[in-house]
Write an enzyme that holds these catalytic residues in place. Structure first.
Site, PDB file in Angstrom:
ATOM      1  N   GLY A  46      36.296  40.415  34.826  1.00 36.15           N
ATOM      2  CA  GLY A  46      37.720  40.130  34.919  1.00 36.15           C
ATOM      3  C   GLY A  46      37.957  38.916  35.791  1.00 36.15           C
ATOM      4  N   GLN A  51      42.912  33.472  41.292  1.00 35.98           N
ATOM      5  CA  GLN A  51      41.534  33.091  41.632  1.00 35.98           C
ATOM      6  C   GLN A  51      41.209  31.678  41.173  1.00 35.98           C
ATOM      7  OE1 GLN A  51      40.024  36.967  39.904  1.00 35.98           O
ATOM      8  NE2 GLN A  51      38.518  36.715  41.540  1.00 35.98           N
ATOM      9  N   CYS A  88      33.724  41.317  43.846  1.00 42.27           N
ATOM     10  CA  CYS A  88      34.766  40.351  43.483  1.00 42.27           C
ATOM     11  C   CYS A  88      34.139  38.972  43.365  1.00 42.27           C
ATOM     12  CB  CYS A  88      35.845  40.347  44.560  1.00 42.27           C
ATOM     13  SG  CYS A  88      37.181  39.183  44.239  1.00 42.27           S
ATOM     14  N   LEU A  89      34.499  38.244  42.323  1.00 40.19           N
ATOM     15  CA  LEU A  89      33.965  36.893  42.131  1.00 40.19           C
ATOM     16  C   LEU A  89      34.406  35.956  43.251  1.00 40.19           C
ATOM     17  CD1 LEU A  89      34.469  36.528  38.278  1.00 40.19           C
ATOM     18  CD2 LEU A  89      32.296  36.760  39.492  1.00 40.19           C
ATOM     19  N   HIS A 130      41.735  46.240  39.922  1.00 39.66           N
ATOM     20  CA  HIS A 130      41.244  45.104  40.717  1.00 39.66           C
ATOM     21  C   HIS A 130      42.031  43.833  40.372  1.00 39.66           C
ATOM     22  CE1 HIS A 130      37.798  42.958  42.784  1.00 39.66           C
ATOM     23  NE2 HIS A 130      38.359  41.966  42.124  1.00 39.66           N
ATOM     24  N   GLU A 131      42.218  43.569  39.072  1.00 38.68           N
ATOM     25  CA  GLU A 131      42.929  42.351  38.667  1.00 38.68           C
ATOM     26  C   GLU A 131      44.406  42.414  39.019  1.00 38.68           C
ATOM     27  OE1 GLU A 131      41.183  39.895  38.115  1.00 38.68           O
ATOM     28  OE2 GLU A 131      39.414  41.124  37.843  1.00 38.68           O
ATOM     29  N   HIS A 134      44.871  41.454  42.495  1.00 40.94           N
ATOM     30  CA  HIS A 134      44.822  39.997  42.698  1.00 40.94           C
ATOM     31  C   HIS A 134      46.198  39.375  42.469  1.00 40.94           C
ATOM     32  CE1 HIS A 134      40.741  38.735  43.580  1.00 40.94           C
ATOM     33  NE2 HIS A 134      40.231  39.407  42.569  1.00 40.94           N
TER      34      HIS A 134
HETATM   35 ZN    ZN Z   1      38.287  39.949  42.412  1.00 35.86          ZN
END
Ligand code: ZN
Length: 178
Positions: A46, A51, A88-89, A130-131, A134
């Site tokens: 995702g 981000q 998380c990226l 999670h998204e 964000h």
């Molecule tokens: Zn993340």
């Protein structure tokens, strides 16, 4: 469509709330395409617009080969609890156990502005939560009592070592990142 740099923890733009998307034209489509391309390149399951430094209510999720483009998403129902590893990226190299809702129902719009619904549990349910966090400027580490709960993860380029190596390691397997 292009791969764009993913903002990392410490960048204040990760803390901005996404503005509602009101225009479903070319610039939104370009953003969604970039999100998907960047997510797949990472790779991750995702990625949310903040981000990429765009404070807009849009994200993409891809689980089990199914791509979801979610614009102005909202959780309308949630049941149960589920505790699992999450990464998380924007926080590479770490993961932690986070308690989420087990199953969530999300209402959103697609890239054309049409209303869509997505329900998910397991990885999809976790990625949805999670998204959507964000989009509120929230990160999974906000749920931890202490950053000591962060676990270092492997970096994927150590495949030849695998888990046959002797000696216990504190590293956990890289979880799905979003
Ligand atoms: Zn993340």
């Amino acid at each position: 469509m292009s791969v764009r740099p993913i903002l990392l923890l410490g960048d204040p733009r990760l803390r901005l709330k996404g503005r509602p998307v009101e225009s479903f034209g070319r610039s939104l489509h370009g953003l969604l395409d970039d999100l998907t391309h960047t997510m797949r390149d990472a790779p991750g399951v995702g990625l949310a617009a903040p981000q990429l430094g765009e404070a807009l209510n849009a994200c993409v999720i891809e689980v089990d080969g199914q791509l979801h483009e979610l614009v102005n998403p909202e959780i309308v129902k949630a049941t149960g609890d589920d505790r699992d590893l999450e990464g998380c990226l924007s926080i590479p190299g770490y993961a932690a156990y986070v308690t989420r809702r087990e199953r969530v129902w999300v209402v959103a719009q697609n890239r054309l502005g049409r209303r869509i619904k997505v329900a998910g549990s397991g990885l999809l349910g976790r990625a949805l939560q999670h998204e959507l966090d964000h989009l509120q400027g929230k990160l999974y580490i906000d749920y931890l009592d202490s950053l000591d709960e962060l676990l270092p993860t492997g970096h994927g380029d150590d495949e030849d070592e695998d888990d046959a190596t002797d000696g216990a390691s504190n590293e956990v397997r890289t979880p799905a990142l979003a």
